[in-house]
Scaffold this motif. Sequence first.
Motif, mmCIF file in Angstrom:
data_model
loop_
_atom_site.group_PDB
_atom_site.id
_atom_site.type_symbol
_atom_site.label_atom_id
_atom_site.label_comp_id
_atom_site.label_asym_id
_atom_site.label_seq_id
_atom_site.Cartn_x
_atom_site.Cartn_y
_atom_site.Cartn_z
ATOM 1 N N GLY A 47 -33.962 14.941 -36.408
ATOM 2 C CA GLY A 47 -34.252 16.241 -36.274
ATOM 3 C C GLY A 47 -35.481 16.575 -36.002
ATOM 4 N N PRO A 48 -36.050 18.066 -35.991
ATOM 5 C CA PRO A 48 -37.409 18.349 -35.755
ATOM 6 C C PRO A 48 -38.329 18.053 -36.680
ATOM 7 N N CYS A 49 -37.964 18.222 -37.950
ATOM 8 C CA CYS A 49 -38.857 17.825 -38.970
ATOM 9 C C CYS A 49 -39.103 16.475 -38.910
ATOM 10 N N VAL A 50 -38.356 15.599 -38.866
ATOM 11 C CA VAL A 50 -38.529 14.292 -38.916
ATOM 12 C C VAL A 50 -39.216 13.778 -37.718
ATOM 13 N N ASP A 51 -39.083 14.095 -36.492
ATOM 14 C CA ASP A 51 -40.044 13.623 -35.573
ATOM 15 C C ASP A 51 -41.237 14.397 -35.515
ATOM 16 N N CYS A 52 -41.280 15.686 -35.955
ATOM 17 C CA CYS A 52 -42.800 16.343 -36.114
ATOM 18 C C CYS A 52 -43.629 15.539 -37.176
ATOM 19 N N PHE A 53 -43.070 15.016 -38.092
ATOM 20 C CA PHE A 53 -43.749 14.412 -39.319
ATOM 21 C C PHE A 53 -44.394 12.834 -38.528
ATOM 22 N N ARG A 54 -43.374 12.065 -37.822
ATOM 23 C CA ARG A 54 -43.718 10.934 -37.442
ATOM 24 C C ARG A 54 -44.850 11.003 -36.272
ATOM 25 N N THR A 55 -44.832 12.104 -35.369
ATOM 26 C CA THR A 55 -45.663 12.228 -34.255
ATOM 27 C C THR A 55 -47.139 13.215 -34.733
ATOM 28 N N ALA B 184 -33.632 24.666 -33.234
ATOM 29 C CA ALA B 184 -34.304 24.065 -34.215
ATOM 30 C C ALA B 184 -35.674 23.400 -33.917
ATOM 31 N N GLN B 185 -36.662 23.758 -34.669
ATOM 32 C CA GLN B 185 -38.037 23.450 -34.190
ATOM 33 C C GLN B 185 -38.762 23.055 -35.396
ATOM 34 N N ALA B 186 -40.048 22.400 -35.094
ATOM 35 C CA ALA B 186 -40.748 22.174 -36.346
ATOM 36 C C ALA B 186 -42.177 22.185 -35.933
ATOM 37 N N VAL B 187 -43.095 22.508 -36.791
ATOM 38 C CA VAL B 187 -44.741 22.290 -36.446
ATOM 39 C C VAL B 187 -45.132 21.511 -37.620
ATOM 40 N N GLY C 85 -46.284 16.727 -43.968
ATOM 41 C CA GLY C 85 -45.220 17.330 -43.802
ATOM 42 C C GLY C 85 -44.638 18.190 -42.603
ATOM 43 N N ALA C 86 -43.935 19.203 -42.765
ATOM 44 C CA ALA C 86 -43.539 19.898 -41.367
ATOM 45 C C ALA C 86 -43.000 21.069 -41.930
#
Length: 237
Positions: free
Chosen positions: A79-87, A118-121, A131-132
Amino acid sequence: MSTREDLIADAFVELADCLVDDFEVTDLLHRLIDHALRLLDADAAGIMLADATGTLQVVASNSHAVEALELFELQADAGPCVDCFRTGEPVTPADLATVRAWWPTFAPAVEAAGFSSAQAVPMRLRSEVIGALNIFRKGEGALVGGDLKLARALADVATVALIADRTMAARQVLADQLQQALNSRVLLEQAKGMLAQRAGVGVDEAFTLMRGHARRSGHGLREVAAAVVAGRGVLPT
């Protein structure tokens, strides 16, 4: 009526106040969510923070449904939060087809919750990502241009407030703040359930009642939740 520029200014003033004043972590996180909903054309939002082991935890959301969706995102590890936190970079799929392509396990849950976006920063201070901020919309469309910059700036200010170096190392501050947020989340869930049952309302409405009381009384949200639990489901007078 306040203009959007006024609302943006108010958001940064309110978040920046936490840099100099004592603040309650739960209040800060929900203020960030409120401003994201108001300024970013978002229908729902949530926040995940990493614990001392680097594992993401759901710490705040604007509704029970969003909390469940974010918990599913963690369980699916997609999901967006997971990918955002990793990158450490924003994750902003342009449309529902992209959401489905990027996260085939998570996408059905997004759609079932009534969202098409669904998006994340990232919540990041320099190179450290803690976090995100998750943004959900009923309509399609990515955060771009000025809206994306605004989302990142709001998250950045909240992050600085969370891990500002006060009397100990910033990393220890972060660990303490996260533990406080997690403890507060458990207490809030208990208080929401008790108040909802006592008042005959839904859990989201019960949360709205507690937040409204906290703001009117000048007390922290965690303090109000503790009073509700102690009072067996009754808002403090």
